[in-house]
Design an enzyme around this catalytic site. Structure first.
Site, mmCIF file in Angstrom:
data_model
loop_
_atom_site.group_PDB
_atom_site.id
_atom_site.type_symbol
_atom_site.label_atom_id
_atom_site.label_comp_id
_atom_site.label_asym_id
_atom_site.label_seq_id
_atom_site.Cartn_x
_atom_site.Cartn_y
_atom_site.Cartn_z
ATOM 1 N N HIS A 153 -7.251 -5.009 10.093
ATOM 2 C CA HIS A 153 -6.957 -4.758 8.685
ATOM 3 C C HIS A 153 -5.608 -5.332 8.280
ATOM 4 C CE1 HIS A 153 -4.945 -0.773 9.916
ATOM 5 N NE2 HIS A 153 -4.008 -1.399 9.236
ATOM 6 N N ASN A 205 -7.792 -3.140 14.275
ATOM 7 C CA ASN A 205 -9.140 -3.467 13.826
ATOM 8 C C ASN A 205 -9.160 -4.660 12.871
ATOM 9 O OD1 ASN A 205 -8.140 -2.394 11.458
ATOM 10 N ND2 ASN A 205 -9.548 -0.654 11.374
ATOM 11 N N ASP A 251 0.810 -1.207 0.000
ATOM 12 C CA ASP A 251 0.000 0.000 0.000
ATOM 13 C C ASP A 251 0.849 1.265 0.000
ATOM 14 O OD1 ASP A 251 0.948 -0.195 2.648
ATOM 15 O OD2 ASP A 251 -0.933 -1.057 3.350
ATOM 16 N N GLU A 264 -9.679 -2.338 5.050
ATOM 17 C CA GLU A 264 -10.337 -2.004 6.303
ATOM 18 C C GLU A 264 -11.573 -2.879 6.541
ATOM 19 O OE1 GLU A 264 -8.945 -0.191 8.419
ATOM 20 O OE2 GLU A 264 -8.578 1.871 7.814
#
Length: 241
Positions: free
Chosen positions: A138, A136, A67, A143
């Site tokens: 990811h 979370n 990313d 996400e």
């Protein structure tokens, strides 16, 4: 899914680096999928040591990063291009033309994302993908959502991800709110995946990834369906298993 629990961050980093180096020794033109953030820093330091000791040669290795923040230039010291150069690329004999990172300034994002997918395919796919994990759940910047996004895409970052990343910026307002991320399909097509995590703040995400149902609300849980995943965690990250 193979779970390796180690004592600390340094041991986690060495274990992951040794696995990656072994793969390169067996296949000198390996294609590596690389992650950023604080967790993989130790892995890159260990790989640099192995290179300096002539235990691994990166001259024919090709890399693809997961990313990049969208809206900041490559020379910005918070870009992942800058991160990779400073923390890994410039310390080993990787050829610049063999390193690939999504373009965070491209105006035609869809075309760039498709091109990134095409280049990965042209190189035969990813041999070894290293992953960190967000609190979370990811992976990359995939996400939590109501569906898995397959391909490389532009992501609107969740508030908790922005907050977590704010430690790298002067103010939270400076944190990019979007990123370009490799999709779940490209990650899952990797022949081998190494997921690393350390610290008590990752314990819940690791538990949900390994022990609970597969759901796009915990993107990393999709790894349960992969045939060759090694999870390397320290005792704190493994504390809820």
């Amino acid at each position: 899914m193979k779970i390796i629990v180690v004592d600390n961050y340094n041991e986690m980093s060495k274990k992951a680096a040794n696995i990656i180096a072994s793969c390169i020794v067996l296949k000198p033109n390996s294609v590596l999928g690389l992650a950023t953030g604080s967790t993989p820093l130790g892995v890159y330091k260990e790989l640099i040591k192995l290179y300096e000791n002539s235990d691994v040669d990166f001259s024919n290795v090709c890399t693809f990063n997961l990313d990049e923040y969208y809206g900041i230039t490559k020379d910005n010291d918070q870009s992942y291009s800058y991160y990779m150069k400073e923390n890994f690329f410039k310390h080993v004999n990787l050829k610049e033309e063999n390193t690939h990172i999504p373009d965070g300034t491209c105006k035609n994002v869809d075309t760039m994302c498709q091109s990134y997918e095409d280049i990965i395919k042209q190189h035969g796919g990813i041999d070894v993908q290293i992953l960190g994990i967000g609190q979370n759940g990811h992976i990359g910047f995939n996400e939590p959502d109501d569906k898995f996004v397959a391909d490389t895409h532009l992501v609107k970052l969740k508030e908790d991800t922005v907050n977590a990343n704010s430690r790298f910026f002067e103010t939270i307002e400076d944190v990019p709110k979007e990123a370009v991320s490799m999709g779940i399909k490209a990650i899952m097509k990797a022949k081998k995946i190494i997921l690393i995590a350390n610290g008590i703040n990752k314990a819940e995400a690791i538990y949900k990834t390994i022990k609970e149902d597969v759901t796009p609300e915990v993107p990393a849980s999709i790894l349960q369906f992969h045939s060759d995943v090694t999870v390397i965690v320290d005792k704190e990250a493994a504390s809820k298993l």
